[in-house]
Design a protein around this motif. Structure first.
Motif, PDB file in Angstrom:
ATOM      1  N   ALA A 333      -2.668   2.169   2.077  1.00 47.93           N
ATOM      2  CA  ALA A 333      -2.390   3.599   1.882  1.00 47.93           C
ATOM      3  C   ALA A 333      -3.001   4.441   2.996  1.00 47.93           C
ATOM      4  O   ALA A 333      -2.362   5.364   3.524  1.00 47.93           O
ATOM      5  CB  ALA A 333      -2.914   4.056   0.525  1.00 47.93           C
ATOM      6  N   LEU A 334      -4.243   4.144   3.385  1.00 45.89           N
ATOM      7  CA  LEU A 334      -4.891   4.907   4.453  1.00 45.89           C
ATOM      8  C   LEU A 334      -4.210   4.639   5.792  1.00 45.89           C
ATOM      9  O   LEU A 334      -4.050   5.556   6.610  1.00 45.89           O
ATOM     10  CB  LEU A 334      -6.378   4.565   4.524  1.00 45.89           C
ATOM     11  CG  LEU A 334      -7.211   5.371   5.523  1.00 45.89           C
ATOM     12  CD1 LEU A 334      -7.040   6.868   5.304  1.00 45.89           C
ATOM     13  CD2 LEU A 334      -8.695   4.983   5.415  1.00 45.89           C
ATOM     14  N   LEU A 335      -3.791   3.401   6.017  1.00 45.31           N
ATOM     15  CA  LEU A 335      -3.022   3.076   7.226  1.00 45.31           C
ATOM     16  C   LEU A 335      -1.742   3.911   7.265  1.00 45.31           C
ATOM     17  O   LEU A 335      -1.384   4.473   8.307  1.00 45.31           O
ATOM     18  CB  LEU A 335      -2.679   1.586   7.235  1.00 45.31           C
ATOM     19  CG  LEU A 335      -1.705   1.117   8.334  1.00 45.31           C
ATOM     20  CD1 LEU A 335      -2.273   1.388   9.720  1.00 45.31           C
ATOM     21  CD2 LEU A 335      -1.386  -0.373   8.161  1.00 45.31           C
ATOM     22  N   ALA A 336      -1.071   4.024   6.133  1.00 47.50           N
ATOM     23  CA  ALA A 336       0.168   4.792   6.071  1.00 47.50           C
ATOM     24  C   ALA A 336      -0.064   6.261   6.399  1.00 47.50           C
ATOM     25  O   ALA A 336       0.722   6.884   7.134  1.00 47.50           O
ATOM     26  CB  ALA A 336       0.780   4.659   4.671  1.00 47.50           C
ATOM     27  N   ILE A 337      -1.137   6.831   5.874  1.00 47.70           N
ATOM     28  CA  ILE A 337      -1.445   8.243   6.126  1.00 47.70           C
ATOM     29  C   ILE A 337      -1.723   8.478   7.608  1.00 47.70           C
ATOM     30  O   ILE A 337      -1.253   9.454   8.206  1.00 47.70           O
ATOM     31  CB  ILE A 337      -2.642   8.682   5.264  1.00 47.70           C
ATOM     32  CG1 ILE A 337      -2.241   8.729   3.787  1.00 47.70           C
ATOM     33  CG2 ILE A 337      -3.159  10.049   5.704  1.00 47.70           C
ATOM     34  CD1 ILE A 337      -3.400   8.986   2.849  1.00 47.70           C
ATOM     35  N   ALA A 338      -2.487   7.569   8.235  1.00 38.88           N
ATOM     36  CA  ALA A 338      -2.808   7.711   9.660  1.00 38.88           C
ATOM     37  C   ALA A 338      -1.548   7.586  10.512  1.00 38.88           C
ATOM     38  O   ALA A 338      -1.343   8.353  11.467  1.00 38.88           O
ATOM     39  CB  ALA A 338      -3.838   6.660  10.068  1.00 38.88           C
ATOM     40  N   PRO A 365       0.962   0.620  -8.066  1.00 36.66           N
ATOM     41  CA  PRO A 365       1.871   1.776  -8.150  1.00 36.66           C
ATOM     42  C   PRO A 365       1.177   3.089  -8.486  1.00 36.66           C
ATOM     43  O   PRO A 365       1.826   4.140  -8.468  1.00 36.66           O
ATOM     44  CB  PRO A 365       2.839   1.367  -9.273  1.00 36.66           C
ATOM     45  CG  PRO A 365       2.096   0.357 -10.080  1.00 36.66           C
ATOM     46  CD  PRO A 365       1.207  -0.375  -9.123  1.00 36.66           C
ATOM     47  N   ASN A 366      -0.122   3.041  -8.778  1.00 34.81           N
ATOM     48  CA  ASN A 366      -0.836   4.262  -9.163  1.00 34.81           C
ATOM     49  C   ASN A 366      -1.637   4.891  -8.021  1.00 34.81           C
ATOM     50  O   ASN A 366      -2.422   5.810  -8.252  1.00 34.81           O
ATOM     51  CB  ASN A 366      -1.771   3.961 -10.336  1.00 34.81           C
ATOM     52  CG  ASN A 366      -1.009   3.605 -11.597  1.00 34.81           C
ATOM     53  OD1 ASN A 366      -0.017   4.249 -11.932  1.00 34.81           O
ATOM     54  ND2 ASN A 366      -1.438   2.555 -12.281  1.00 34.81           N
ATOM     55  N   ILE A 367      -1.459   4.405  -6.796  1.00 32.25           N
ATOM     56  CA  ILE A 367      -2.179   4.999  -5.657  1.00 32.25           C
ATOM     57  C   ILE A 367      -1.456   6.270  -5.223  1.00 32.25           C
ATOM     58  O   ILE A 367      -0.401   6.231  -4.580  1.00 32.25           O
ATOM     59  CB  ILE A 367      -2.292   4.009  -4.486  1.00 32.25           C
ATOM     60  CG1 ILE A 367      -3.199   2.850  -4.878  1.00 32.25           C
ATOM     61  CG2 ILE A 367      -2.844   4.702  -3.249  1.00 32.25           C
ATOM     62  CD1 ILE A 367      -3.503   1.905  -3.749  1.00 32.25           C
ATOM     63  N   ALA A 368      -2.039   7.397  -5.557  1.00 33.46           N
ATOM     64  CA  ALA A 368      -1.390   8.687  -5.307  1.00 33.46           C
ATOM     65  C   ALA A 368      -1.177   8.939  -3.820  1.00 33.46           C
ATOM     66  O   ALA A 368      -0.124   9.445  -3.397  1.00 33.46           O
ATOM     67  CB  ALA A 368      -2.231   9.806  -5.919  1.00 33.46           C
ATOM     68  N   GLU A 369      -2.180   8.595  -3.009  1.00 37.60           N
ATOM     69  CA  GLU A 369      -2.135   8.924  -1.580  1.00 37.60           C
ATOM     70  C   GLU A 369      -0.974   8.237  -0.863  1.00 37.60           C
ATOM     71  O   GLU A 369      -0.503   8.724   0.169  1.00 37.60           O
ATOM     72  CB  GLU A 369      -3.452   8.537  -0.914  1.00 37.60           C
ATOM     73  CG  GLU A 369      -4.656   9.344  -1.353  1.00 37.60           C
ATOM     74  CD  GLU A 369      -5.250   8.884  -2.686  1.00 37.60           C
ATOM     75  OE1 GLU A 369      -6.177   9.540  -3.190  1.00 37.60           O
ATOM     76  OE2 GLU A 369      -4.778   7.850  -3.218  1.00 37.60           O
ATOM     77  N   ALA A 370      -0.503   7.099  -1.400  1.00 42.39           N
ATOM     78  CA  ALA A 370       0.587   6.375  -0.744  1.00 42.39           C
ATOM     79  C   ALA A 370       1.899   7.147  -0.795  1.00 42.39           C
ATOM     80  O   ALA A 370       2.829   6.879  -0.024  1.00 42.39           O
ATOM     81  CB  ALA A 370       0.757   4.998  -1.388  1.00 42.39           C
ATOM     82  N   HIS A 371       2.004   8.124  -1.688  1.00 44.00           N
ATOM     83  CA  HIS A 371       3.228   8.920  -1.775  1.00 44.00           C
ATOM     84  C   HIS A 371       3.284  10.020  -0.711  1.00 44.00           C
ATOM     85  O   HIS A 371       4.352  10.601  -0.488  1.00 44.00           O
ATOM     86  CB  HIS A 371       3.344   9.545  -3.168  1.00 44.00           C
ATOM     87  CG  HIS A 371       3.654   8.548  -4.239  1.00 44.00           C
ATOM     88  ND1 HIS A 371       4.935   8.150  -4.541  1.00 44.00           N
ATOM     89  CD2 HIS A 371       2.832   7.837  -5.061  1.00 44.00           C
ATOM     90  CE1 HIS A 371       4.906   7.254  -5.516  1.00 44.00           C
ATOM     91  NE2 HIS A 371       3.642   7.047  -5.854  1.00 44.00           N
TER      92      HIS A 371
END
Length: 592
Positions: A333-338, A365-371
């Motif tokens: 998820a953090l990789l995706a945000i960066a 499926p509950n990781i909010a930041e990945a959205h």
């Protein structure tokens, strides 16, 4: 008990009198110059009282910084190590006093228990001794109620660069304990206000109204780790439980599990089956991947915003973390945000984070930041309904997520829903008080809503939090830019221009900073300089900045200038953006 001396400028006397009386109500012995005897020289008594004081409270304001008396009293206290500082109007201490932390009393009044007031009282207790204070009228009774504050664990590694690891351990234990329904756990942001301070645990427990306090330390050397933890009764100061763990770094998750379960056992709390299962759930079982994720997150939080090297560094570290453990959803998820930020904020030819976000969600499926990266992709492709759904899902899954709160603030701001944007930005600064950029966006909201008192408070926080960041990294262009913006909102033009000049010298290629400076100059009413700054920013600005410029209330000074309109149209054409039919915030009151 030794007395407390209050120093202030004469125009601030009404508020100084209220503060002195409130401190007396707390149980402190307070002296200010209204108690001067009639038969002795003024200067002689002042010097005698300051040198005999256990603590000297200096109330900084725009008037106080001009007062030679206040500066002299502050200097005497600084030399005696008795100086305690507070700002009452957002004005920060002048040099050399700006190297010492300053409590914020802008929102304080005698009936409120504001954060800055608690911080001030905690410092006074440490210097002058703990008074017998009356319990606040709205205090929660703790007898029979179990509540815990997890204080920041001390980094004992001998290397400040390892701070991210001890902070990460502390945050994870806080998160674990928060999963136990029978426990009330103080939020991470509140607990971290005590970081780096020598505190009396009983006073912390009383200030936060908790029954127990957990404190500890972390020493990481190579592949070995030592963690100590003590659970302390907030009333008696006695140890309820304590343990020291000397293990291999690979045992870090086992240690965290043992600490959380030992605390639950010591407090005689019964775990529900789903809570026991939740305590045992980890994003990864690989200690090396976990260590890399904590490092990447620290860079993401504290890095220089507007400098894409932050994103590049986070992307490299997270890529290595998921290479080690391909089933680590938080790292994906953090990789995706960066990646999303590099693609859409800096226009780099990299993956936009969509694949990494899907990898994270396939694992959890509950990781909010990945959205959030999914929202950005849909938004940039004009898929409005999909973008709306993605941000709504992120908000639903992550109401206490700092990243989600900030993105939600931007989303509602672009929709001209300023009140909702304001609530999300307020949540963001509550979760991460040090985020000066979130304070800046909150200031934009307050300005649009005409909330003058709140605007002064948020502008003061822009200054104080950005100053802290600059002290840690003098080359942090984003922090330098926000400093100038905060001073502009506070009406301190000379300081604003001083910080603009310094920031441009330090970080000339920071486009985000240059855009912010254009807003600052516009706020000051300097139309020509704002246009010149935009001429250096808009031709290289990101899609987000160009879209924001179309409705940014901070640019009202230049809004109708043909030069601005031409620059904006050219930037929109360069990026393939469609101008909005109606600028989102122009109909809102400016509050200026």
């Amino acid at each position: 008990m030794s007395h407390v001396f209050v120093s202030y400028a004469r125009p601030d006397e009404p508020l100084a009198e209220q503060i002195a009386e409130a401190l007396r109500e707390q149980g402190f012995e307070v002296w200010r110059d209204d108690d001067l005897p009639a038969h002795r020289p003024y200067a002689e008594v002042i010097e005698e009282r300051i040198r005999g004081a256990a603590a000297v409270v200096v109330l900084w304001s725009c008037e106080a910084v001009k007062s030679q008396w206040v500066r002299a009293e502050a200097d005497t206290a600084r030399g005696a190590l008795t100086l305690v500082q507070a700002t009452i109007d957002g004005t920060m201490p002048p040099m050399p006093f700006n190297q010492i932390h300053c409590a914020d009393l802008q929102e304080w009044h005698p009936e409120t228990d504001a954060h800055g007031w608690r911080k001030l009282c905690a410092s006074l207790k440490e210097l002058a001794g703990a008074p017998e204070a009356k319990a606040p009228a709205n205090a929660r009774e703790t007898s029979g109620a179990l509540s815990v504050c997890v204080l920041p664990f001390q980094n004992m590694s001998g290397d400040p660069e390892q701070e991210y690891f001890s902070d990460g351990i502390c945050e994870d234990i806080t998160t674990d304990l928060s999963k136990v329904s029978a426990l009330e756990v103080i939020a991470r942001n509140t607990a971290f206000t005590f970081k780096g301070r020598s505190v009396n645990v009983c006073e912390v427990a009383k200030a936060l109204n908790v029954s127990h306090v957990l404190e500890g330390s972390v020493r990481k050397v190579g592949d070995k780790v030592r963690i100590t933890a003590q659970l302390i009764d907030g009333k008696t100061g006695g140890h309820v439980w304590a343990e020291r763990y000397d293990r291999d770094l690979t045992d870090i998750f086992t240690i965290q599990d043992e600490i959380s379960k030992s605390i639950v056992k010591a407090l005689k709390v019964r775990l529900l089956p789903e809570e026991k299962k939740a305590l045992e759930q980890r994003g990864t079982t690989n200690a090396e991947a976990y260590n890399l994720y904590l490092l990447a997150r620290q860079y993401w939080i504290t890095g220089n915003h507007g400098d894409m090297r932050r994103e590049e560094r986070v992307m490299r570290i997270c890529s290595r973390a998921v290479e080690i453990d391909p089933y680590y959803p938080q790292a994906w998820a953090l990789l995706a945000i960066a990646q999303s930020s590099l693609k859409y904020s800096f226009g780099q030819e990299v993956d936009d984070g969509f694949a990494a976000a899907n990898a994270a969600l396939s694992l959890d499926p509950n990781i909010a930041e990945a959205h959030l990266p999914m929202y950005q992709r849909f938004l940039k492709r004009g898929q409005t309904e999909a973008a709306d759904e993605a941000i709504a899902t992120a908000i639903r899954l992550g109401p206490e997520s700092w990243e989600v709160s900030k993105e939600a603030g931007r989303y509602f701001l672009s929709k001209s829903d300023v009140p909702t944007a304001t609530r999300h930005y307020e949540n963001a600064v509550e979760l991460m008080e040090s985020d000066f950029l979130a304070w800046a966006m909150l200031s934009t909201c307050y300005k649009a809503l005409g909330e003058q008192a709140k605007l002064r408070h948020s502008a003061g926080k822009m200054v104080s939090e950005a100053q802290s960041a600059v002290q840690q990294d003098p080359s942090n262009g984003a922090a330098l830019g926000i400093l100038a913006g905060g001073y502009a909102l506070l009406g301190q033009k000379e300081k604003t221009r001083e910080w603009i000049d310094r920031a441009i010298l330090v970080d000339p290629d920071n486009i985000t900073m240059r855009y912010n400076f254009a807003c600052v100059l516009s706020i000051l009413g300097d139309k020509e300089e704002a246009i010149k700054m935009l001429e250096t920013a808009l031709p290289r600005a990101s899609a987000f900045q160009v879209t924001t410029a179309a409705y940014d209330t901070d640019l009202e000074c230049v809004r109708d200038d043909p030069r601005f309109q031409k620059m904006l149209a050219e930037a929109q054409q360069r990026l393939g953006l469609t101008p909005p039919e109606e600028p989102a915030l122009r109909a809102q009151p400016s509050g200026s």
